[in-house]
Design an enzyme around this catalytic site. Structure first.
Site, short mmCIF file in Angstrom:
data_model
loop_
_atom_site.label_atom_id
_atom_site.label_comp_id
_atom_site.label_asym_id
_atom_site.label_seq_id
_atom_site.Cartn_x
_atom_site.Cartn_y
_atom_site.Cartn_z
CG ASP A 181 -1.49 0.26 3.03
OD1 ASP A 181 -0.94 1.35 3.27
OD2 ASP A 181 -1.13 -0.81 3.55
CE LYS A 210 0.01 -3.47 0.64
NZ LYS A 210 0.77 -2.97 1.81
CE LYS A 253 0.99 -4.54 8.78
NZ LYS A 253 1.70 -3.56 7.94
MG LIG Z 1 -0.40 -0.93 5.70
#
Ligand SMILES: [Mg+2]
Length: 342
Positions: free
Chosen positions: A182, A152, A260
């Site tokens: 990300d 991240k 997702k």
């Molecule tokens: Mg993501």
């Protein structure tokens, strides 16, 4: 007669989970318990897990709408797909419960994965930290057997992040480890391209959501100009109608989409996304979204079912084992793979 009980449930994180929307210490899900008089003694369980401030269906009257949707199912015996389009987490929970009722041992799809013959390769998640912490975390992931990690970015100073990635790459070349980053929409249009070009020097596989969603023109231009491949994630939230999905994909033309099920259309909507992306030469992988093991089991089995033998990319299913008070399911993590084991 079909009955559904809805049980709101709070799960407690072992360690506070930092996300793009702040730090969570607990997680609320709505568990669906489905029973059918024609199948005495059996219960189908499903998890509805909207993410606060992120899911398009993280709404104040969630309980009421979920109850109404479940009642529609109980009366008709059919999932009200069109009515559920705006509520992907409810759809996913109901789809799971319906399949789980008919399943043995929570084996909701019959695949090599759910027969325990094949594991699914996943990426490891490494949180940003200082040099020492990052190198240690990377080494830990490699020792655990991971070949793909996701970092991240956007959490600390970009110069520091670049410096860390540079050091990581020096220690762990591309052959050893694939790096995905990300940004969770953390860049802005003025500097996104320049930042991405700098990241691209370190053999990064892809970047998720460099800028905030709902800037289709800007995102399209980034996809066109950047050396670094872009994966859309948050961009898919709230795009629940097939025509809109096509329009978004055709406008932005990303390299990848991250699917997702709890956020992006349940099982049915996820399949739509993957099919539409595939028709356009856009790759995809599936990711869980801080569900308990009930949701994670369904996401993993869906993943094995939808991709079949074409699974080549590591998937984002590493968010299991998160909660102190998780629900027991026949899924286990071993090294870089998730397995279904009875
Ligand atoms: Mg993501």
């Amino acid at each position: 007669m079909i009955h559904i009980d809805i049980e709101p449930r709070i799960f407690h994180f072992k360690q506070p989970a930092g996300t793009s929307r702040g730090v969570y210490t607990e997680r609320k899900s709505w568990m669906i318990h489905l029973q059918d008089d024609s199948m005495p003694g059996k219960i189908g369980i499903g998890e509805c897990a909207p993410l606060p401030d992120l899911s398009c269906d993280a709404i104040a009257d969630y309980d009421k709408i979920l109850r109404a949707m479940c009642d529609m199912y109980c009366i008709k015996g059919e999932i009200p797909y069109e009515a559920l389009r705006p509520y992907p987490s409810m759809l996913f929970g109901l789809e799971t419960a319906v399949m789980d009722l008919k399943a043995e041992n929570h084996r909701i799809f019959d695949t090599p994965f759910s027969r325990g013959e094949k594991g699914i390769t996943i990426n490891g998640l490494v949180w940003m930290g200082n040099y020492q912490e990052m190198l240690q975390r990377m080494q830990n992931k490699i020792d655990e057997g991971f070949h793909c990690i996701k970092i991240k970015i956007g959490a600390i100073d970009f110069e520091k992040e670049i410096e860390l990635i540079k050091i990581i790459r020096k220690h762990f070349p591309k052959k050893v480890i694939e790096i995905r980053v990300d940004a969770n929409g953390g860049f802005n249009m003025n500097d996104a391209l320049q930042k991405m070009e700098r990241l691209a020097k370190y053999d990064i596989h892809s970047i998720e959501q460099p800028i905030k969603q709902k800037q289709w023109k800007e995102m399209a231009s980034l996809c066109k100009s950047s050396t670094l491949d872009i994966a859309l994630d948050e961009e898919l939230i709230g795009i629940n109608i097939p025509d809109m999905k096509r329009e978004m994909l055709d406008t932005i033309q990303p390299k990848y989409v991250v699917i997702k099920p709890s956020l992006h259309g349940g099982m049915k909507g996820s399949k739509e996304w993957i099919d539409m992306a595939g028709e356009r030469g856009i790759g995809s992988w599936i990711t869980s979204a801080l569900e308990s093991n009930v949701g994670l089991n369904a996401v993993a089995q869906l993943c094995a079912y939808l991709y079949g033998d074409t699974i080549t990319m590591p998937q984002g299913l590493g968010t299991g084992q998160l909660f102190n008070d998780n629900i027991q399911m026949p899924i286990v993590m071993e090294g870089e793979k998730i397995w279904f084991k009875l």
